[in-house]
Each structure stands twice: as structure tokens, then as C-alpha cells.
Design a protein around this motif. Structure first.
Motif, PDB file in Angstrom:
ATOM      1  N   VAL A   1      34.208  42.507  10.782  1.00 57.96           N
ATOM      2  CA  VAL A   1      32.883  42.470  10.111  1.00 57.96           C
ATOM      3  C   VAL A   1      32.645  44.067   9.752  1.00 57.96           C
ATOM      4  N   LEU A   2      32.184  44.152   8.586  1.00 58.99           N
ATOM      5  CA  LEU A   2      31.594  45.551   8.137  1.00 58.99           C
ATOM      6  C   LEU A   2      30.278  45.814   8.646  1.00 58.99           C
ATOM      7  N   ARG A   3      30.005  46.814   9.107  1.00 63.51           N
ATOM      8  CA  ARG A   3      28.841  47.157   9.761  1.00 63.51           C
ATOM      9  C   ARG A   3      28.396  48.530   9.503  1.00 63.51           C
ATOM     10  N   SER A   4      27.091  48.963   9.455  1.00 63.25           N
ATOM     11  CA  SER A   4      26.668  50.656   9.240  1.00 63.25           C
ATOM     12  C   SER A   4      26.680  51.035  10.755  1.00 63.25           C
ATOM     13  N   ASP A   5      26.830  52.425  11.049  1.00 65.20           N
ATOM     14  CA  ASP A   5      26.604  53.035  11.984  1.00 65.20           C
ATOM     15  C   ASP A   5      25.040  53.021  12.593  1.00 65.20           C
TER      16      ASP A   5
ATOM     17  N   GLY B   1      45.863  32.226  12.219  1.00 63.38           N
ATOM     18  CA  GLY B   1      45.004  31.721  11.242  1.00 63.38           C
ATOM     19  C   GLY B   1      44.822  32.781  10.075  1.00 63.38           C
ATOM     20  N   GLY B   2      43.401  32.427   9.173  1.00 65.44           N
ATOM     21  CA  GLY B   2      43.404  33.100   8.305  1.00 65.44           C
ATOM     22  C   GLY B   2      42.711  34.280   8.429  1.00 65.44           C
ATOM     23  N   LYS B   3      42.358  35.312   7.475  1.00 70.03           N
ATOM     24  CA  LYS B   3      41.727  36.572   7.688  1.00 70.03           C
ATOM     25  C   LYS B   3      40.611  36.567   6.814  1.00 70.03           C
ATOM     26  N   VAL B   4      39.483  36.585   7.465  1.00 72.15           N
ATOM     27  CA  VAL B   4      38.149  36.843   7.008  1.00 72.15           C
ATOM     28  C   VAL B   4      37.478  38.101   6.850  1.00 72.15           C
ATOM     29  N   LEU B   5      36.954  38.584   5.802  1.00 78.39           N
ATOM     30  CA  LEU B   5      36.136  39.802   5.904  1.00 78.39           C
ATOM     31  C   LEU B   5      34.943  39.552   5.564  1.00 78.39           C
ATOM     32  N   VAL B   6      33.987  40.044   6.623  1.00 81.08           N
ATOM     33  CA  VAL B   6      32.539  39.754   6.668  1.00 81.08           C
ATOM     34  C   VAL B   6      31.666  41.035   6.075  1.00 81.08           C
ATOM     35  N   TYR B   7      30.713  40.822   5.134  1.00 78.72           N
ATOM     36  CA  TYR B   7      29.908  41.734   4.731  1.00 78.72           C
ATOM     37  C   TYR B   7      28.619  41.132   5.059  1.00 78.72           C
ATOM     38  N   PRO B   8      27.844  41.412   6.295  1.00 77.95           N
ATOM     39  CA  PRO B   8      26.831  40.642   6.504  1.00 77.95           C
ATOM     40  C   PRO B   8      25.184  41.478   6.279  1.00 77.95           C
ATOM     41  N   VAL B   9      24.181  40.738   6.829  1.00 77.49           N
ATOM     42  CA  VAL B   9      22.836  41.110   6.572  1.00 77.49           C
ATOM     43  C   VAL B   9      22.398  41.259   7.886  1.00 77.49           C
ATOM     44  N   GLU B  10      21.271  42.243   8.230  1.00 74.46           N
ATOM     45  CA  GLU B  10      20.813  42.494   9.592  1.00 74.46           C
ATOM     46  C   GLU B  10      19.836  41.269   9.695  1.00 74.46           C
ATOM     47  N   GLY B  11      19.200  41.524  10.929  1.00 71.43           N
ATOM     48  CA  GLY B  11      18.099  40.657  11.457  1.00 71.43           C
ATOM     49  C   GLY B  11      18.567  39.280  11.770  1.00 71.43           C
TER      50      GLY B  11
ATOM     51  N   ASP C   1      45.340  46.543   2.001  1.00 76.20           N
ATOM     52  CA  ASP C   1      46.555  45.997   2.792  1.00 76.20           C
ATOM     53  C   ASP C   1      46.566  44.979   3.839  1.00 76.20           C
ATOM     54  N   CYS C   2      45.189  44.709   3.982  1.00 73.38           N
ATOM     55  CA  CYS C   2      44.873  43.705   5.005  1.00 73.38           C
ATOM     56  C   CYS C   2      45.244  42.234   4.533  1.00 73.38           C
ATOM     57  N   HIS C   3      45.177  42.328   3.259  1.00 71.48           N
ATOM     58  CA  HIS C   3      45.278  40.934   2.220  1.00 71.48           C
ATOM     59  C   HIS C   3      44.635  39.857   3.039  1.00 71.48           C
ATOM     60  N   TYR C   4      43.167  40.185   2.906  1.00 68.35           N
ATOM     61  CA  TYR C   4      42.090  39.065   3.521  1.00 68.35           C
ATOM     62  C   TYR C   4      42.184  37.688   2.554  1.00 68.35           C
ATOM     63  N   ASP C   5      41.739  36.700   3.195  1.00 67.37           N
ATOM     64  CA  ASP C   5      42.114  35.367   2.494  1.00 67.37           C
ATOM     65  C   ASP C   5      40.569  35.076   1.850  1.00 67.37           C
ATOM     66  N   ILE C   6      39.556  35.636   2.363  1.00 64.49           N
ATOM     67  CA  ILE C   6      38.153  35.431   1.730  1.00 64.49           C
ATOM     68  C   ILE C   6      36.952  36.467   2.128  1.00 64.49           C
ATOM     69  N   LEU C   7      36.233  36.680   1.186  1.00 66.47           N
ATOM     70  CA  LEU C   7      35.046  37.745   1.785  1.00 66.47           C
ATOM     71  C   LEU C   7      33.789  36.573   2.086  1.00 66.47           C
ATOM     72  N   LEU C   8      33.399  36.611   3.211  1.00 70.03           N
ATOM     73  CA  LEU C   8      32.148  35.849   3.372  1.00 70.03           C
ATOM     74  C   LEU C   8      30.878  36.980   3.517  1.00 70.03           C
ATOM     75  N   THR C   9      29.873  36.340   2.938  1.00 71.22           N
ATOM     76  CA  THR C   9      28.697  37.447   2.870  1.00 71.22           C
ATOM     77  C   THR C   9      27.475  36.788   2.599  1.00 71.22           C
ATOM     78  N   ASP C  10      26.373  37.245   3.014  1.00 74.15           N
ATOM     79  CA  ASP C  10      24.919  36.729   2.693  1.00 74.15           C
ATOM     80  C   ASP C  10      24.544  37.512   1.485  1.00 74.15           C
ATOM     81  N   PRO C  11      24.486  36.918   0.212  1.00 71.89           N
ATOM     82  CA  PRO C  11      24.178  37.676  -0.943  1.00 71.89           C
ATOM     83  C   PRO C  11      22.481  38.194  -1.067  1.00 71.89           C
ATOM     84  N   CYS C  12      21.845  38.049   0.139  1.00 76.94           N
ATOM     85  CA  CYS C  12      20.672  38.846   0.210  1.00 76.94           C
ATOM     86  C   CYS C  12      20.433  40.087  -0.414  1.00 76.94           C
ATOM     87  N   TRP C  13      21.762  40.993   0.116  1.00 79.50           N
ATOM     88  CA  TRP C  13      21.967  42.196  -0.275  1.00 79.50           C
ATOM     89  C   TRP C  13      23.306  42.157  -1.155  1.00 79.50           C
ATOM     90  N   GLY C  14      23.234  42.817  -2.191  1.00 85.26           N
ATOM     91  CA  GLY C  14      24.269  42.865  -3.207  1.00 85.26           C
ATOM     92  C   GLY C  14      25.742  43.437  -2.787  1.00 85.26           C
TER      93      GLY C  14
END
Length: 533
Positions: free
Chosen positions: A61-65, A29-39, A150-163
Motif C-alpha cells: 500500500v502506498l500511503r503518505s506520511d 500468490g500474486g503481487k498487488v500494488l494499492v494506491y488508496p484514498v483516505e477516510g 523491479d517488484c513486477h506487480y501483477d496489478i494496481l488497485l486504486t480508488d479513482p476518486c483521486w487521479g
């Protein structure tokens, strides 16, 4: 010592990211990088992630500690955890709820509006300044950035509520897909589509699409306030990041508008009709699904309601922050009803609680709303809950607290499916009156059932439509052919101010020339007349 520990954390997450890439290369499959919002934003983002995972895609998924919703370990996605010094948490949101309620309960309506506006501006800026740290920490870590590249993701999926997700997508040169209803300031349509404020109400205005002259004046003033807030307080937070890490000439607002695909969490059964664009895909209610059987203890409680049925109440995660006198009034009102009540509540047990009310700290909300014995839903007006009520055709008694909740409930009220009560004046009598009105007036249920039929009458399920278009962007490396180039135009060109000024200048010049010619001809005529005389 702290600096050394931070560097070790950065190095370890870079190594983790590289290992993830090695694993992902073996997948079809494809590779998706996700930059999400909490809650609650994460709740619906996770549904998209699970859908993509079920179709064979690999998700990171990119998340904070400091994340309090996004789990580090999941069967649906891998994670990269970014260390930050601070993050938004339940306490931050709870303070907003408490301050909002106190303001509403203590002052006149005009003062309330202005005060709430100022307080929301302050809190939003504070939130964005806090959250900016995560994208800065990512871009300041060369090892992590290289591993992401280097991962060569196909898309970045995000919630633009945060920039942050928008900045990262442009830094990595990835096609950008939004799971969107809100931008850092305002509702998503205002950035991507023509939005005449004469019939499109601003979120927070409390107006419908049928505004009086005075309401249109207020809507325009509110629009101006939102633009000022954006330009002076929020946009600079991310503009500095763009100029430092992308280009000195980059413009955050332009980058935000340039997304390939806008998956809009709404549809025109719920939203007011308005102009839209080809790269906006509506997936309202994508998180909704047919009800599953309830756990046995809940099923027994529901069945014990007999012919009177059940009321469900949930004011979201932060209901425990309501003042105790309000929760006492709510419990007392429920105790007067013959219906059984399931109340999602985590605060101190109200002393007025009746035997007909069951307090729970968690419940399967979608499954209860789809149960045949459900009579109405007492809700705070969050998008997820409102759309689940619409999907199942359950009438609503709304008690909005902050942000977009009043506007969400207003869309149901205008269509005859809800009534709205103010938390500022909420007491046993007003709540009881609102509950009985919705319970005994058949039109509320009839209208919500009609909206449910309209919503379900689609050739394709909203989640399937969203997944199709995400994969479309992955297959074609973007969707530039659907995206208008208007976002590259300065505001004066977009609104044709320069064209109007040019035409006015040309018209003025023509008029001046005509006047000059007429003046010249009159003088010539006078000279000829004088010679003849």
C-alpha cells in the motif's frame, strides 16, 4: 537541511521498497500494488485488501506520511510511505461540513444550490491540487520508481476518486483495477457506460430516475456544470502530470477510462437501473456481513430497552462539527422517546441529553444494525452505512450533510425505506416527527426487509465476486476483451456528430442536385415550348 532530510527519506523508502520485493518473491500468490484514498474510502478498500491477503496475495500500500486512516504497520499489507508537505485531514473535511451547513441554513433554495455548487468546485480543486503532490513525489524519485518496477506487480488497485493511482498504473504499465463509485468529478458510470441524462440523475441533483420535464432540464444544466468543472478545474490538475511523466500527447480522461476492471460499490437493489458495460462488476454491500455478538456493556444497554428496542445514530466521523444548537435539538428529541439510543458522538455533551441515550466515540455499527432489537438508523447517508442498513433491513432517518449523501438516502426513500430531514431546518419537533413516523409506520421496515432479501439473494457473495475478478485480471494480465474501445474516440465521434454532419451534408447535396436537375428540366421544357410557339 530540509532538502537533505527529504532526500534521505526518499532514499530510505526506495530501499524499503526493494526489500519488500525480495520478500514478496518467496510467496506463491500474486503481487498487488494499492494506491488508496483516505477516510471512509479506505475502510472499504481495506476489506478488499484483507480478502486478497486471506487468499495468499502480497499487498503493498502506498500511503503518505500525513495519512490519518491508513496504518503504517498491518498484518494484511506492507506499506511504502511517501513524504508530502500537505494532505487532506479531518480539519479540511470538517471545514467543508461547517460551510455546507451554514450555507444551507442561511439562504433561499436557488441560492443554496448555486452557492453549494461553487463551493464544492473550489474545495474539490483545492483537494486535488493538494493530493497531486503524492504522485509527483513518487515519479520524481528514480530509486523508488525503479524499485516499484523491479517488484513486477501483477496489478494496481486504486480508488479513482483521486487521479494519482491511474497515472501510476500507466507509468508502470500495470493492469488497472478500480474500487470505484466516484471519479475526480462525478459518478463512475458516466465515464465507462452510456449515461442518458433523460433518466439518469446527476449526483447532487436530488432527482430520481423518474424526472419531470423541468427536472430533466435541471439535470441537463447540472450535467453541463459538471462537465465545465471537470474541463476547467479538475482535469488540468492531472493532465499536466500525464504530459510531463507519461507523454506530451497523453489524455488523462482517456487513461482514466481505460481501466481493465471497474469494481462498482453498488448494485441494482440500491442504484437506479441504467446501462452498464462488461468490465463493470457490481459488489454493492461487499463490506457487510452477519452481525457478531456485541461487547457485554453494549449488549446490556441494548437488552435494557425491553420491547421498545434501540435506535442507532451516526453522522460519520465529523459529527462534532455540527453546530451546538443542532446537537441540543437532536438530544432533546431522543429524550422524548421510549427507545434506548446509541449515539456515536465526539463533541461536547449536550445539556438536553436524556437518560435513554448512550454517547460513544466508537461502536460496532454493523453488529448493532444486525441486532434483533434495532428499530431504526439515524444516518448521514454515507455509502457504507446506507448499504449496511440495507443489508440488515433497518429503516433509516437520513440527515445528509454534503457530497453524495442526499442521493444515497434518496435511493432508499424512493423505495420506501427511509425518510430524509434537512439539516437546515432540523429541530426537536421535525426530528421527533420523522423518528416517530419511521418507528410506527410498518411499511418502512417491511420495505427495507424486502430490499435486504433482494440484496442477499445472489449466487455469489459480493466480496467473493470482487476477489474473483481481481484474480481474473491478475491471471490474464488484464481484461482488454471486456473493455470497449470507445474511450479512444473523440467526443464528436462517440456521439456520432461527425456522422450526422456527414449524412446531413450528403442529403443536402442530393437535394441540391435534385433541385438543380428539376430547375434544368424546367428551363429545357420552357425552351422547347417557346420554339414550338
Amino acid at each position: 537541511m530540509r532538502k537533505s532530510n527529504g532526500s534521505a527519506q526518499m532514499l530510505s523508502l526506495a530501499i524499503l521498497s526493494s526489500l519488500l520485493c525480495l520478500t514478496l518473491h518467496t510467496c506463491h500468490g500474486g503481487k498487488v500494488l494499492v494506491y488508496p484514498v483516505e477516510g471512509s474510502h479506505w475502510v472499504n478498500m481495506n476489506i478488499l485488501i484483507e480478502g486478497l491477503h486471506s487468499k495468499g496475495h502480497d499487498i503493498t500500500v502506498l500511503r503518505s506520511d500525513k495519512s490519518w486512516y491508513i496504518k503504517e504497520n498491518s498484518s494484511s499489507y506492507n506499506t511504502i510511505t511517501v513524504p508530502v508537505s500537505a494532505s487532506l485531514d479531518e480539519e479540511f473535511i470538517a471545514k467543508i461540513v461547517t460551510e455546507t451547513i451554514n450555507i444551507q441554513r442561511g439562504h433561499s433554495s436557488l441560492f443554496v444550490f448555486v452557492t453549494l455548487l461553487v463551493e464544492m468546485f473550489k474545495k474539490l480543486k483545492e483537494a486535488h491540487v493538494t493530493l497531486k503532490e503524492m504522485i509527483v513525489n513518487i515519479l520524481e524519485n528514480p530509486e523508488l520508481v525503479k524499485s516499484l518496477q523491479d517488484c513486477h506487480y501483477d496489478i494496481l488497485l486504486t480508488d479513482p476518486c483521486w487521479g494519482g493511482g491511474t497515472v501510476l498504473a500507466h507509468y508502470l504499465h500495470l493492469p488497472l483495477v478500480y474500487n470505484v463509485r466516484w471519479l475526480p468529478v462525478g459518478e463512475g458510470h458516466f465515464a465507462v457506460a452510456p449515461s442518458p441524462v433523460s433518466y439518469i440523475p446527476l449526483t447532487g441533483s436530488g432527482f430520481s430516475d423518474k424526472m419531470t420535464f423541468i427536472e430533466r432540464v435541471k439535470n441537463m444544466l447540472y450535467f453541463g456544470a459538471v462537465v465545465i468543472q471537470d474541463r476547467l478545474t479538475l482535469r488540468p490538475v492531472y493532465q499536466g502530470v500525464c504530459e510531463k511523466y507519461l507523454s506530451p500527447h497523453s489524455d488523462f480522461y482517456m487513461l482514466m477510462q481505460s481501466a481493465d476492471l471497474w469494481l462498482m460499490r453498488g448494485d441494482f437493489v440500491f442504484e437506479f437501473p441504467r446501462p452498464t458495460m462488461p468490465n463493470v462488476v457490481y459488489m454493492g454491500g461487499f463490506q457487510c456481513k452477519p452481525a457478531k455478538p456485541l461487547p457485554q456493556d453494549l449488549e446490556d444497554f441494548v437488552q435494557s430497552s425491553g420491547e421498545h428496542g434501540v435506535i442507532l445514530m451516526s453522522l460519520g466521523t465529523f459529527v462534532s462539527q455540527l453546530p451546538s444548537d443542532i446537537t441540543e435539538e437532536i438530544a432533546a428529541a431522543f429524550a422524548e422517546l421510549p427507545q434506548k439510543v446509541i449515539w456515536k458522538y465526539t463533541g461536547e455533551r449536550p445539556s438536553t441529553l436524556g437518560n435513554n441515550t448512550l454517547l460513544v466515540d466508537w461502536m460496532p455499527q454493523n453488529d448493532i444494525l444486525g441486532h434483533p432489537k434495532i428499530k431504526l438508523f439515524v444516518a448521514h447517508g454515507g455509502t457504507n452505512g446506507v448499504q449496511e442498513a440495507l443489508y440488515h433491513g433497518v429503516p433509516v432517518v437520513g440527515i445528509p450533510l454534503f457530497f453524495d449523501q442526499y442521493d444515497n438516502l434518496l435511493r432508499l426513500k424512493v423505495r420506501g425505506g427511509a425518510t430524509i430531514l434537512s439539516v437546515a431546518t432540523l429541530e426537536k419537533g421535525t426530528l421527533l416527527q420523522g423518528l416517530q413516523e419511521v418507528l410506527h409506520e410498518p411499511s418502512y421496515r417491511e420495505n427495507m426487509q424486502r430490499l435486504s432479501r433482494l440484496h442477499r439473494d445472489q449466487p455469489m457473495k459480493p466480496l467473493d465476486r470482487a476477489l474473483f475478478w481481481i484474480e481474473f485480471v491478475m491471471r490474464h494480465k488484464g481484461a482488454a476483451h471486456l473493455r470497449t474501445e470507445s474511450y479512444k474516440m473523440p467526443w464528436y465521434a462517440y456521439h456520432s456528430v461527425d456522422v450526422v454532419l456527414f449524412l446531413v451534408a450528403v442529403l443536402s447535396l442530393i437535394v441540391l442536385i435534385i433541385l438543380a436537375v428539376i430547375r434544368y428540366l424546367l428551363r429545357l421544357c420552357n425552351k422547347i415550348k417557346n420554339k414550338v410557339d
